[in-house]
Scaffold this motif. Sequence first.
Motif, PDB file in Angstrom:
ATOM      1  N   UNK A   6       0.862  -1.170   0.000  1.00 45.76           N
ATOM      2  CA  UNK A   6       0.000   0.000   0.000  1.00 45.76           C
ATOM      3  C   UNK A   6       0.904   1.227   0.000  1.00 45.76           C
ATOM      4  N   UNK A   7       0.675   2.113  -0.937  1.00 45.43           N
ATOM      5  CA  UNK A   7       1.496   3.316  -1.036  1.00 45.43           C
ATOM      6  C   UNK A   7       1.001   4.196  -2.156  1.00 45.43           C
ATOM      7  N   UNK A   8       1.886   5.076  -2.616  1.00 47.32           N
ATOM      8  CA  UNK A   8       1.532   5.974  -3.710  1.00 47.32           C
ATOM      9  C   UNK A   8       1.993   5.381  -5.027  1.00 47.32           C
ATOM     10  N   UNK A   9       1.163   5.506  -6.029  1.00 43.89           N
ATOM     11  CA  UNK A   9       1.501   5.016  -7.362  1.00 43.89           C
ATOM     12  C   UNK A   9       2.437   6.025  -8.025  1.00 43.89           C
ATOM     13  N   UNK A  10       3.724   5.645  -8.175  1.00 46.31           N
ATOM     14  CA  UNK A  10       4.732   6.569  -8.709  1.00 46.31           C
ATOM     15  C   UNK A  10       4.772   6.586 -10.222  1.00 46.31           C
ATOM     16  N   UNK A  11       4.657   5.398 -10.820  1.00 42.42           N
ATOM     17  CA  UNK A  11       4.832   5.300 -12.269  1.00 42.42           C
ATOM     18  C   UNK A  11       3.990   4.153 -12.812  1.00 42.42           C
ATOM     19  N   UNK A  12       3.452   4.348 -14.015  1.00 42.29           N
ATOM     20  CA  UNK A  12       2.669   3.312 -14.694  1.00 42.29           C
ATOM     21  C   UNK A  12       3.257   3.125 -16.087  1.00 42.29           C
ATOM     22  N   UNK A  13       3.826   1.955 -16.327  1.00 42.72           N
ATOM     23  CA  UNK A  13       4.396   1.624 -17.629  1.00 42.72           C
ATOM     24  C   UNK A  13       4.088   0.151 -17.890  1.00 42.72           C
ATOM     25  N   UNK A  14       2.962  -0.156 -18.559  1.00 47.27           N
ATOM     26  CA  UNK A  14       2.482  -1.533 -18.642  1.00 47.27           C
ATOM     27  C   UNK A  14       3.564  -2.513 -19.079  1.00 47.27           C
ATOM     28  N   UNK A  16       4.298  -2.930 -15.914  1.00 41.10           N
ATOM     29  CA  UNK A  16       4.963  -2.638 -14.649  1.00 41.10           C
ATOM     30  C   UNK A  16       4.478  -1.328 -14.050  1.00 41.10           C
ATOM     31  N   UNK A  17       4.339  -1.327 -12.738  1.00 39.54           N
ATOM     32  CA  UNK A  17       4.034  -0.114 -12.005  1.00 39.54           C
ATOM     33  C   UNK A  17       5.043   0.013 -10.867  1.00 39.54           C
ATOM     34  N   UNK A  18       5.218   1.227 -10.381  1.00 38.09           N
ATOM     35  CA  UNK A  18       6.084   1.432  -9.217  1.00 38.09           C
ATOM     36  C   UNK A  18       5.220   1.999  -8.104  1.00 38.09           C
ATOM     37  N   UNK A  19       5.252   1.299  -6.966  1.00 36.07           N
ATOM     38  CA  UNK A  19       4.491   1.714  -5.794  1.00 36.07           C
ATOM     39  C   UNK A  19       5.481   2.229  -4.757  1.00 36.07           C
ATOM     40  N   UNK A  20       5.335   3.498  -4.384  1.00 38.68           N
ATOM     41  CA  UNK A  20       6.212   4.136  -3.407  1.00 38.68           C
ATOM     42  C   UNK A  20       5.632   3.905  -2.015  1.00 38.68           C
ATOM     43  N   UNK A  21       6.316   3.084  -1.228  1.00 39.39           N
ATOM     44  CA  UNK A  21       5.887   2.794   0.144  1.00 39.39           C
ATOM     45  C   UNK A  21       6.862   3.472   1.104  1.00 39.39           C
ATOM     46  N   UNK A  23       8.915   5.997   0.753  1.00 36.13           N
ATOM     47  CA  UNK A  23      10.234   6.299   0.205  1.00 36.13           C
ATOM     48  C   UNK A  23      10.916   5.146  -0.508  1.00 36.13           C
ATOM     49  N   UNK A  24      10.362   3.954  -0.453  1.00 30.78           N
ATOM     50  CA  UNK A  24      10.931   2.810  -1.157  1.00 30.78           C
ATOM     51  C   UNK A  24      10.006   2.469  -2.319  1.00 30.78           C
ATOM     52  N   UNK A  25      10.550   2.495  -3.543  1.00 28.43           N
ATOM     53  CA  UNK A  25       9.741   2.212  -4.725  1.00 28.43           C
ATOM     54  C   UNK A  25       9.827   0.752  -5.116  1.00 28.43           C
ATOM     55  N   UNK A  26       8.706   0.053  -5.085  1.00 30.52           N
ATOM     56  CA  UNK A  26       8.646  -1.361  -5.470  1.00 30.52           C
ATOM     57  C   UNK A  26       8.172  -1.482  -6.908  1.00 30.52           C
ATOM     58  N   UNK A  27       8.941  -2.186  -7.741  1.00 32.40           N
ATOM     59  CA  UNK A  27       8.518  -2.483  -9.102  1.00 32.40           C
ATOM     60  C   UNK A  27       7.589  -3.685  -9.029  1.00 32.40           C
ATOM     61  N   UNK A  45      -2.575   3.576  -3.673  1.00 28.25           N
ATOM     62  CA  UNK A  45      -2.952   2.310  -4.289  1.00 28.25           C
ATOM     63  C   UNK A  45      -2.623   1.176  -3.323  1.00 28.25           C
ATOM     64  N   UNK A  46      -3.400   0.114  -3.407  1.00 26.41           N
ATOM     65  CA  UNK A  46      -3.156  -1.070  -2.589  1.00 26.41           C
ATOM     66  C   UNK A  46      -3.239  -2.296  -3.496  1.00 26.41           C
ATOM     67  N   UNK A  47      -2.188  -3.103  -3.501  1.00 26.45           N
ATOM     68  CA  UNK A  47      -2.139  -4.288  -4.356  1.00 26.45           C
ATOM     69  C   UNK A  47      -1.799  -5.523  -3.532  1.00 26.45           C
ATOM     70  N   UNK A  48      -2.508  -6.602  -3.785  1.00 26.22           N
ATOM     71  CA  UNK A  48      -2.121  -7.899  -3.226  1.00 26.22           C
ATOM     72  C   UNK A  48      -0.969  -8.393  -4.091  1.00 26.22           C
ATOM     73  N   UNK A  49       0.014  -9.045  -3.492  1.00 27.94           N
ATOM     74  CA  UNK A  49       1.196  -9.415  -4.268  1.00 27.94           C
ATOM     75  C   UNK A  49       1.550 -10.885  -4.153  1.00 27.94           C
ATOM     76  N   UNK A  50       2.333 -11.317  -5.120  1.00 31.45           N
ATOM     77  CA  UNK A  50       2.946 -12.647  -5.109  1.00 31.45           C
ATOM     78  C   UNK A  50       4.422 -12.416  -5.400  1.00 31.45           C
ATOM     79  N   UNK A  51       5.289 -12.869  -4.518  1.00 33.77           N
ATOM     80  CA  UNK A  51       6.726 -12.629  -4.611  1.00 33.77           C
ATOM     81  C   UNK A  51       7.414 -13.871  -5.161  1.00 33.77           C
TER      82      UNK A  51
END
Length: 190
Positions: A6-14, A16-21, A23-27, A45-51
């Motif tokens: 859960x964080x701010x949506x920094x970038x959208x490039x299908x 792939x998106x970058x979620x800023x949690x 100060x840390x941006x997760x691809x 934005x809030x996304x369920x994930x699979x690592x």
Amino acid sequence: MIGKLTGLLSDKNPPEVIVDCHGVGYEVNVPMSTFYNLPATGEKVSLLTHFVVREDAQILYGFGTAAEREAFRQLIKISGVGPRTALSVLSGMSVAELAQAVTSQEAGRLVKVPGIGKKTAERLLLELKGKLGADIGAPAAALGDAQGDIQQALVALGYSDKEAAAALKGLPQDVGVSEGIKLALKALAK
């Protein structure tokens, strides 16, 4: 390991998106069905994930709904189907459409997805049969109001969608919510 971001949506490039949690941006790689439902950049934005951890990479896959993530997990269990192929399947069709194709054993619907050939489609149908049925993709609202509320209550209590759907089949159609939950729990306890 990482189940939700859960964080701010920094970038959208299908895709792939970058979620800023903080100060840390997760691809995060997302299927197009999730991508189209994302908010504007800079919004929460809030996304369920699979690592996925491989020898050469650590990759996060994100999903807007639990049903999408569950379908993804079922797909990657199949021999010869990796995360990229599973993402492609979920980008080409909704979870409900996939469940319908599996239930009716329609390989033609899967072949329309880029990267899925006839043999892969047949293997998907064979492997997913019984694991991904119409009950996974069907929203509870498609049932009667009381039936949908009963199913949601059972899922909230920890029963799987499949168990909840099976318990609903044994209930009278005109049953109330509280009485239906009691009857369903008795049926599941047997």
